[in-house]
Write an enzyme that holds these catalytic residues in place. Structure first.
Site, PDB file in Angstrom:
ATOM      1  N   GLU A 254      25.381  38.751  19.043  1.00  0.00           N
ATOM      2  CA  GLU A 254      23.955  38.541  19.254  1.00  0.00           C
ATOM      3  C   GLU A 254      23.696  37.165  19.843  1.00  0.00           C
ATOM      4  OE1 GLU A 254      21.921  39.209  15.543  1.00  0.00           O
ATOM      5  OE2 GLU A 254      22.687  41.253  15.373  1.00  0.00           O
ATOM      6  N   LYS A 256      22.234  33.588  20.181  1.00  0.00           N
ATOM      7  CA  LYS A 256      21.795  32.602  19.191  1.00  0.00           C
ATOM      8  C   LYS A 256      20.791  31.695  19.882  1.00  0.00           C
ATOM      9  CE  LYS A 256      23.433  29.191  15.897  1.00  0.00           C
ATOM     10  NZ  LYS A 256      22.173  28.493  15.981  1.00  0.00           N
ATOM     11  N   ARG A 426      27.005  32.075   2.791  1.00  0.00           N
ATOM     12  CA  ARG A 426      27.549  31.759   4.111  1.00  0.00           C
ATOM     13  C   ARG A 426      28.774  32.645   4.229  1.00  0.00           C
ATOM     14  NH1 ARG A 426      26.308  28.006   7.603  1.00  0.00           N
ATOM     15  NH2 ARG A 426      25.087  26.678   6.224  1.00  0.00           N
TER      16      ARG A 426
END
Ligand code: ATP
Length: 587
Positions: A254, A256, A426
């Site tokens: 994707e 950023k 994360r």
């Protein structure tokens, strides 16, 4: 419970220099409260932080220091002039209140009968008072509660009202303490934290523990309107490392974009709330975005939680503008003017909840298909640009295209069965790959300012350098990692004392870990996050990041350069010691 009991807790928390002691004091307090009156635990857990609401509800009482001083004057039967004089001398409304409300003789009604429940209800009442005459009403209420306190109680009351408790306790510390209180040690903190990631409301977590016990802690459901802690991306040293880390053959790559992350909550009654990455309510800043969401998300999505990146557009709404341009929209005034000057679009990249069902445990591709179903017009609410590929070369070409288009890079996401949305984590299911990494320049880190050293020469009278720390997630401590002097412009040096003034403390905060040789001239409670770049991570005796028990060698960032203040990050969102360690080990 009498407020004086809570204020004794505050006194003990303020006095301790040890993080472990801090947790134990809290755990003992929770245990005693729970044993005496389990119903009270929830509110008292919240109040143990010196706050009346979770951070995502902006519980600003709308009470200025001046009003508090006036109320202290009236409650103590002294003149405002005298109180102002004390304030000049002591510099803290809490200390002034403690001084003048020390002797019962000065107060007009019997003291010491304020309960924690009354305090909680009263402060919530103050928060909700609006309109003309509100200051007078607030003043009267404040006088009446100050009259019910003396000495130390008055001190902490003033500090709670002004929102400057500086106890060194944060939500993570309370989770540790709740784990100790209910299960004997800290080992259940990760479990509590998982619940907190979905429900970042410490009072609710305590209530669930008190009512149902630890076995049912995972059952707190997602609630539309209450923010979820965002999932974050890992970073790798090279693109080839990425394919080792991501488990699926198929990657979703994707764009950023360099905008602002937002989590959108739409409730069944149509209310739309926008939360920032730090879970602050930013709805009032972006009324135009709220309108676009109403028009461009299909009506069949009666309630949802989605995430995306807000981007500033040119005035004709065609070309992406810089992050700095978008920051002009962070304002409380002239909002209408700036809606025209800096139009925005939202690029959706995730869907966490839809029509009564949590989507977080569904694989990425399924979440994406649902996004495509509910995106209706795609005028200002658009799907983020993406490709799906099995080839690392294609990832590289998409990345290059993104850079050519002026974007920051890409986020490569796993499409495996377990490619869930992991709140607050994360995770290796998302890996970011940015321009800076590829050019093998330097890495950037978000560090917490824990102290400052006075300047010399040109910097005399200002702070010459800052002592910075990473956040150790496992131990809930801030570990010194670097002394930062380079890159601080004259303007920043001038601003820093003002920004940090409210956060100065007289001694090392309990959760801060340093090497004695690095003792700064001034201490700060962990609050301010700064972005730095640094060319090298080294191991040595000067700093303490990721230090293993028994060793005197910690990680340090060498040759750091200040880039900017990161107001969008809280201290616990800073680069973690664990992250630094994996970069050091070249993972
Ligand atoms: P982090 O958010 O990881 O702590 P950061 O705020 O410094 O770090 P980066 O490391 O540059 O930001 O990258 C992560 C951020 O990228 C996300 O928080 C989000 O705001 C943004 N972002 C942009 N596009 C996407 C995307 N497609 N998917 C997820 N995040 C995205």
């Amino acid at each position: 419970m009498q407020f004086s009991k809570l204020s004794t807790l505050y006194g003990r928390l303020e006095a301790t220099a040890s993080g472990n002691e801090l947790r134990q004091i809290l755990a003992d307090f929770f245990k005693e409260t729970y044993q005496k009156n389990p119903e009270e635990l929830s509110i008292l857990t919240q109040l143990s932080l010196g706050k009346i609401s979770p951070d995502y509800i902006s519980a600003v009482l709308g009470v200025a220091e001046k009003l508090v001083l006036k109320a202290i004057a009236k409650a103590s039967g002294r003149s405002v002039k005298e109180i102002t004089k004390h304030m000049h001398h002591l510099g803290d409304a809490g200390l002034v209140a403690e001084l003048v409300l020390k002797q019962k003789a000065f107060t007009l009604v019997p003291t010491g009968d304020l309960t924690t429940d009354e305090l909680y209800q009263t402060l919530h009442k103050i928060k909700d008072i609006e309109g003309s005459g509100s200051q007078d009403i607030k003043e009267k209420i404040l006088i009446s509660i100050f009259q019910k306190t003396t000495g130390q109680d008055s001190k902490y009351l003033a500090r709670i009202i002004l929102g400057n408790m500086r106890l060194g306790v944060a939500d993570m510390t309370v989770l540790d303490a709740l784990s100790i209180c209910f299960t004997g040690d800290k080992s259940n903190k990760p479990r509590l934290e998982r619940a907190y990631n979905v429900c970042p409301d410490i009072a609710k977590i305590a209530k669930q523990l008190a009512d149902k016990g630890i076995e049912h802690i995972d059952e707190i459901p997602v609630k539309v309107g209450r923010p979820i802690r965002v999932m974050l991306a890992q970073r790798v040293a090279s693109l080839s490392n990425m394919s080792e880390k991501i488990k699926s053959n198929l990657f979703q790559v994707e764009a950023k974009y360099d905008g602002e992350r937002v989590q959108v909550h739409k409730e069944r009654d149509g209310t739309i709330t926008l939360y920032s990455r730090r879970m602050e309510n930013i709805t009032d800043q972006l009324p135009d975005l709220v309108e676009y969401l109403k028009k461009e998300i299909h009506v069949m999505a009666v309630e949802y939680i989605l995430e995306g990146e807000i981007m500033a557009l040119s005035e004709d709404a065609k070309i992406h503008q810089s992050f700095q341009t978008l920051m002009q929209r962070k304002r409380k005034t002239e909002i209408e003017k700036y809606i025209k000057k800096v139009p925005v679009a939202l690029y959706v990249f995730d869907l966490l909840y839809l029509n009564g069902e949590s989507m977080m445990n569904k694989p990425l591709i399924e979440r994406g298909e649902s996004i495509d179903k509910i995106l209706y017009k795609k005028n200002r609410i658009r799907r983020i640009e993406l490709i799906q590929t099995e080839s690392v070369d294609e990832v590289q070409s998409f990345f290059e295209k993104m850079l050519k288009d002026g974007n920051e890079g890409v986020i490569v996401k796993s499409t495996a069965d377990d490619s869930h949305y992991k709140a607050g984590a994360r995770d290796w299911n998302w890996i970011k790959w940015k321009k800076d990494y590829m050019q093998n320049l330097v890495d950037s880190f978000d560090l917490v300012v824990i102290g400052a050293f006075y300047g010399k020469g040109k910097r005399t009278g200002a702070y010459g350098s800052l002592l910075c720390a990473t956040y150790n997630h496992k131990t809930d401590t801030f570990e010194s990692v670097s002394k930062l002097g380079t890159g601080l412009t004259d303007k920043t040096l001038e601003e820093l004392p003002f920004i940090l003034r409210e956060h100065k403390v007289v001694k090392k905060p309990a959760r801060v870990i340093i090497n004695k040789e690095m003792t700064p001239d001034v201490w700060f409670e962990p609050f301010l996050v700064v972005e730095v770049i640094a060319a090298e991570i080294s191991q040595g005796k000067m700093h303490c990041a990721a230090r293993t028990p028994g060793s005197d060698r910690g990680l340090a960032l060498r040759f750091p350069r200040f880039i900017q203040i990161r107001a969008d990050k809280g201290p616990e969102d800073a680069t973690s010691s664990e992250e630094l360690l994996s970069l050091y080990e070249g993972i």
